[in-house]
Motif scaffolding. Sequence first.
Motif, short mmCIF file in Angstrom:
data_model
loop_
_atom_site.label_atom_id
_atom_site.label_comp_id
_atom_site.label_asym_id
_atom_site.label_seq_id
_atom_site.Cartn_x
_atom_site.Cartn_y
_atom_site.Cartn_z
N ARG A 13 0.84 -1.18 0.00
CA ARG A 13 0.00 0.00 0.00
C ARG A 13 0.88 1.24 0.00
O ARG A 13 1.73 1.41 0.88
CB ARG A 13 -0.92 0.02 1.23
CG ARG A 13 -1.93 1.15 1.21
CD ARG A 13 -2.77 1.14 2.49
NE ARG A 13 -3.63 -0.02 2.60
CZ ARG A 13 -4.85 -0.10 2.06
NH1 ARG A 13 -5.33 0.91 1.35
NH2 ARG A 13 -5.58 -1.17 2.22
N GLY A 14 0.71 2.08 -1.00
CA GLY A 14 1.38 3.36 -1.06
C GLY A 14 0.42 4.45 -0.64
O GLY A 14 -0.72 4.17 -0.22
N PRO A 15 0.83 5.71 -0.74
CA PRO A 15 -0.06 6.80 -0.32
C PRO A 15 -1.40 6.82 -1.04
O PRO A 15 -2.43 7.16 -0.44
CB PRO A 15 0.76 8.06 -0.62
CG PRO A 15 2.18 7.60 -0.57
CD PRO A 15 2.16 6.20 -1.11
N THR A 16 -1.43 6.47 -2.33
CA THR A 16 -2.68 6.55 -3.08
C THR A 16 -2.89 5.32 -3.97
O THR A 16 -3.60 5.37 -4.97
CB THR A 16 -2.72 7.81 -3.97
OG1 THR A 16 -1.64 7.75 -4.92
CG2 THR A 16 -2.59 9.06 -3.14
N TYR A 17 -2.26 4.21 -3.60
CA TYR A 17 -2.25 3.03 -4.49
C TYR A 17 -2.05 1.78 -3.66
O TYR A 17 -1.32 1.80 -2.67
CB TYR A 17 -1.11 3.19 -5.49
CG TYR A 17 -0.86 2.01 -6.39
CD1 TYR A 17 -1.62 1.81 -7.55
CD2 TYR A 17 0.14 1.09 -6.09
CE1 TYR A 17 -1.39 0.72 -8.36
CE2 TYR A 17 0.36 0.00 -6.92
CZ TYR A 17 -0.40 -0.19 -8.03
OH TYR A 17 -0.17 -1.27 -8.85
N TYR A 18 -2.70 0.68 -4.05
CA TYR A 18 -2.41 -0.59 -3.40
C TYR A 18 -2.46 -1.72 -4.40
O TYR A 18 -3.05 -1.62 -5.48
CB TYR A 18 -3.38 -0.84 -2.24
CG TYR A 18 -4.81 -1.17 -2.64
CD1 TYR A 18 -5.21 -2.49 -2.85
CD2 TYR A 18 -5.77 -0.17 -2.77
CE1 TYR A 18 -6.51 -2.80 -3.19
CE2 TYR A 18 -7.07 -0.47 -3.11
CZ TYR A 18 -7.44 -1.78 -3.32
OH TYR A 18 -8.73 -2.08 -3.68
N GLU A 19 -1.80 -2.83 -4.04
CA GLU A 19 -1.73 -4.00 -4.90
C GLU A 19 -2.19 -5.24 -4.15
O GLU A 19 -2.00 -5.34 -2.93
CB GLU A 19 -0.29 -4.24 -5.37
CG GLU A 19 0.24 -3.21 -6.33
CD GLU A 19 1.69 -3.46 -6.68
OE1 GLU A 19 2.22 -4.54 -6.34
OE2 GLU A 19 2.31 -2.57 -7.27
N LEU A 20 -2.76 -6.16 -4.91
CA LEU A 20 -3.11 -7.48 -4.39
C LEU A 20 -2.03 -8.46 -4.83
O LEU A 20 -1.65 -8.51 -6.00
CB LEU A 20 -4.48 -7.91 -4.93
CG LEU A 20 -5.63 -6.95 -4.66
CD1 LEU A 20 -6.92 -7.47 -5.29
CD2 LEU A 20 -5.81 -6.72 -3.17
N LYS A 21 -1.55 -9.22 -3.89
CA LYS A 21 -0.43 -10.12 -4.15
C LYS A 21 -0.82 -11.27 -5.05
O LYS A 21 -1.95 -11.75 -5.04
CB LYS A 21 0.11 -10.66 -2.82
CG LYS A 21 1.38 -11.48 -2.95
CD LYS A 21 1.88 -11.92 -1.58
CE LYS A 21 3.17 -12.70 -1.71
NZ LYS A 21 3.67 -13.12 -0.37
#
Length: 343
Positions: A13-21
């Motif tokens: 999770r970044g400031p305005t972005y996230y990823e699903l592994k």
Amino acid sequence: MSVAKSREEPHYRGPTYYELKAPPELDWRPFRPASYLEYRLEWDRRGSQMDPGRFPLHLDIDPTNRCNLACVMCPRTVYAREGRTAWAPRGLGDMDFALYERLVEEGAAEGLRSVKLNFLGEPLLYPKLAAMIALAAARGLYAMLNTNAVLLTPAKGRELLEAGLTDIFFSFDSPYPAEYERIRRGASFRGVLDNIRAFIQSKDEMGLKSVQTRASMVLPADGGDSEKTRSDYLRLFRDLGVAEIGFGLPTDLSRDYEPLNRGLNFSCPDLFRRAFVFWDGAVGPCCGDWERRLIMGDAKERRLLDIWGGEEYRALRAPHSRGNFREIPACRICSVPYLARAF
């Protein structure tokens, strides 16, 4: 491949972005050397400890600021419509390959770990893209790129993989054909999916298990049925065999973020770990500085080492180190502090 679950916890999770592994059968991490984990830990450490080190860990290099699409949320599209030219003061152009060579050679000698060949343009328009990737790979760097994949023919995909591409990120902004083609003007939903499918097939046939693939989209500005959109998007790309799935918050280019940022405490981690090089050699600190308000130097005239440790960068980092990002006019109007507050 089984249909992916609609609800998964973010692994990044970044400031305005996230990823699903990636699920285990698509995970590329076990096939990377231990040095990759060391690099990513250092990436996190620099951001959290606000330590720039001697040289950036990563460079975002724009091979070209030309693009083959006119996506509705893209700053290029908005600026062209409004007649704004600060984002391209020298017009449209391609990077001199000799400049790129100098950047990579200097970086490899100074501890650079990766390059991503994209910023404001579509990298597949650059005629020597495979040569760029091959040079980075030959110097031991991870070679990444973002692409809209419109020009990612099967032959082009194999060429990039053979050159040593390690990470590819597909920008694909809806799981629904009509909505996708409304957003990504000039692209074909089915055609781009076919290109991505062919790329995955080539990667698998070549036995390149360490190559990361990712699809990401900007979430709708109006919210919409975001849970269903995310679920359908995840299903679409997991069934194609794409490993990572990412979602980002939209920046409203018509909105005034300055009053929204008042009272917020924010420090930008990227000032301490990555730099951006425009196609003409201008060096910036930020993925959101599209109109060049924060140029740190010119890579055609100065070593990147000197720019990274120079007065301009030090003056920019100092307020961020204190949490006072609002001291910098360009940072004061940035969308990220506001969007990050509740993300």
